[in-house]
Design an enzyme around this catalytic site. Structure first.
Site, PDB file in Angstrom:
ATOM      1  N   ASP A  67     -19.411   3.211   1.354  1.00 41.76           N
ATOM      2  CA  ASP A  67     -18.480   3.983   2.183  1.00 41.76           C
ATOM      3  C   ASP A  67     -19.029   5.359   2.560  1.00 41.76           C
ATOM      4  OD1 ASP A  67     -16.733   1.842   1.688  1.00 41.76           O
ATOM      5  OD2 ASP A  67     -15.830   2.853  -0.027  1.00 41.76           O
ATOM      6  N   GLU A 243      -9.734  -0.344   9.428  1.00 45.32           N
ATOM      7  CA  GLU A 243      -9.736   0.702   8.396  1.00 45.32           C
ATOM      8  C   GLU A 243     -10.928   1.625   8.607  1.00 45.32           C
ATOM      9  OE1 GLU A 243     -10.030  -1.320   4.644  1.00 45.32           O
ATOM     10  OE2 GLU A 243     -11.859  -2.375   5.206  1.00 45.32           O
TER      11      GLU A 243
END
Length: 572
Positions: A67, A243
């Site tokens: 991430d 997302e």
């Protein structure tokens, strides 16, 4: 590097804990000191693809660094990653060229910022976003803390190397928040959320929301929320898990980039454009702009699950995207976790395009002009088949050594002979802080060793190495006692159920050297009583439980220097 002044209460608590641990170690608990740690990677992909002088490897951060998010101030770039229940949280790296990266610490380095004491390994910190606001010369790190009742939160600083503020909780639900600063000084937050109650059309249906952000109060403006993307690029195709949003402004237009398809095999990155920061956002016709989902499963040197990206303008006006992806091993297992990759981005047209982001990815990239690859040198993070040696005698341990669910300072003592891991009354299976110093597994094939000075006084004491995927999936390889005898033991824990693989009575006269060798998804646990002649315990064992496809969750495997006063492994 200058250090930020510590909170006095934290120092007081830390001193109390360290004093207690030191007292235990000299009274009824045996001393255990780890020294001369060595880690070496030997992956085929690097042996088969040696670097030329004008090349560098991607991923730029090997092992569990998922991430990624990136920002810049002047000539300096800053990158952060998810850390889940690892402590300290959110590793932060800096670079001047997008190639050579140096870790400068962690964003969340105090218990007051990170409430993960009871969290599973894949809870805690998800998808941090880092952005620099030139209007107030401040860095912001916004994230979701899935633990301790924190939820969405933000911290900030003037200097990422000098520590970050206390946590400001944010008043909205959902996950994956990101902050955007517009040219007029206004700020906005975008994030993933559930669709309005009663409108969910299928499993995995999510929306992207936007809020106005009050920079004076560091809080979203109540009632300003609006849905800017419903479900994804095309709701008729039932896209799942829109997302990881990021908002950008480029040549007068606003661009919203998101992950779509879930974080597994259908993962991708998609882009939308609008004339206003609040939309309406229109998807590009050539979405996705990054994915590895369309290629044969048995392809050579496979990179997969690519997505969850962030963009930044690099040196000389060249744009780059950082993103996560995985490199499965020979058995298609994911033991290293999701890693940080980089690709140049072409933004000469209307939309940004990841260069070679829609073809099978290669392990090497061309260096930017005028850049030198300094991997593993001058304090820069290594990649490729590197070797990492650490005598473990420095008072300030390397930043890559982390703990689980609590500060490492609570259980370690630095000595001239190595680091003492003072045992806690928790073992490796506990949903609690554990006394283990962890180093990320960064290769498919690897060799690691450490010297251990330890003589247990009871069967409740154990020290050694753990291969740790989670509290429910791990190996423990260490020294304990049964009666008057010393034993070396190897235990496998799968789905929380533990099984002794092998044990052997040994004669402990001085230090013991422990060695792990990983090859072809198998691990051999070896030991040497004389420091050089190694003997295997339990034969090669499968690395299956160290993979997310078996163990679940979002992390990669860790190698831990482990000690406990709650050992439950009974030798045969």
């Amino acid at each position: 590097m200058k250090k930020r002044p510590m909170n006095p209460n934290f120092l007081k608590n830390k001193f109390t804990l360290l004093t207690a641990a030191a007292f235990l170690s000299v009274s009824n608990i045996s001393a255990q000191t780890f020294s001369d740690f060595n880690y070496r990677g030997n992956d085929k992909i690097y042996n088969d693809n040696p670097l030329k002088p004008d090349e560098f490897y991607s991923p730029i951060l090997q092992g569990c660094y998922p991430d990624p998010s990136i920002t810049k101030k002047g000539d300096d770039y800053y990158l952060v990653n998810s850390s889940f229940s690892m402590f300290p949280g959110v590793p932060i790296f800096t670079s001047k060229d997008m190639v050579n990266w140096k870790q400068i610490g962690h964003v969340l380095d105090r218990p007051s910022q990170l409430k993960v004491e009871k969290g599973g390994v894949s809870q805690g910190i998800y998808a941090p976003d880092i952005k620099y606001n030139k209007y107030n010369d401040t860095f912001y790190m916004i994230t979701t803390q899935i633990a301790g009742g924190v939820g969405n939160m933000v911290v900030k600083t003037k200097d990422p190397a000098k520590g970050w503020s206390e946590v400001q909780k944010l008043n909205f639900d959902g996950i994956d928040p990101a902050i955007f600063f517009d040219d007029d000084g206004k700020a906005y937050i975008v994030h993933n959320d559930a669709p309005p109650k009663g409108t969910e059309q299928y499993q995995g249906h999510r929306v992207i929301k936007m809020w106005d952000y009050d920079l004076e109060k560091d809080q979203v403006v109540a009632g300003s929320d609006r849905i800017i993307v419903n479900a994804g690029v095309d709701i008729t195709q039932k896209p799942i898990w829109i997302e990881g949003p990021h908002l950008y402004k480029y040549k007068g237009k606003y661009y919203l980039m998101c992950a779509e398809g879930g974080t597994g095999g259908w993962h991708s990155e998609v882009i939308f454009m609008a004339d206003s920061p609040k939309g309406p956002f229109v998807p590009a016709k050539n979405n996705p702009i990054l994915t590895q989902r369309y290629f044969p499963k048995d392809r050579k040197e496979k990179v997969d699950w690519a997505g969850h990206a962030d963009l930044v303008e690099g040196p000389n006006g060249q744009w780059y995207g950082v993103f996560l992806a995985i490199r499965p091993n020979v058995n298609n297992r994911v033991t290293k976790g999701r890693e940080t990759f980089v690709l140049p981005v072409d933004w000469s047209g209307t939309y940004p395009v990841f260069q070679n982001g829609l073809v099978p990815m290669k392990p090497k990239l061309k260096l930017p002009e005028g850049t030198q690859n300094q991997t593993g040198q001058n304090g820069f993070f290594p990649n490729g088949n590197f070797t990492y040696n650490d005598k473990l005698t420095d008072k300030n341990l390397d930043y890559r050594w982390i703990a689980m669910r609590g500060p490492r300072e609570n259980f370690i003592t630095s000595t001239k002979n190595g680091v003492k891991v003072n045992p806690m009354e928790t073992n490796i299976k506990a949903l609690a802080p554990v006394s283990a110093l962890f180093h990320r597994l960064q290769h498919e094939d690897f060799e690691t060793s450490v010297t251990l000075d330890f003589k247990p006084k009871s069967e409740k004491e154990l020290a050694g190495i753990t291969c740790y995927q989670s509290e429910r999936f791990n190996y423990v390889f260490g020294i304990t006692k049964k009666g008057k005898d010393y034993y070396i033991v190897l235990e496998r824990t799968e789905k929380g159920a533990s099984r002794l693989i092998a044990s052997e009575k040994i004669s402990l006269s001085k230090t013991i050297k422990l060695q792990l060798m990983g090859e072809n998804d198998n691990i051999s646990f070896n030991y040497a009583l004389d420091g050089k002649n190694f003997k295997n315990l339990g034969g090669p064992v499968s690395g299956d439980i160290l993979s997310t496809d078996v163990a679940g969750g979002f992390t990669g495997s860790l190698i831990g220097l482990y000690s406990t006063s709650s050992n439950d492994i009974v030798p045969n």
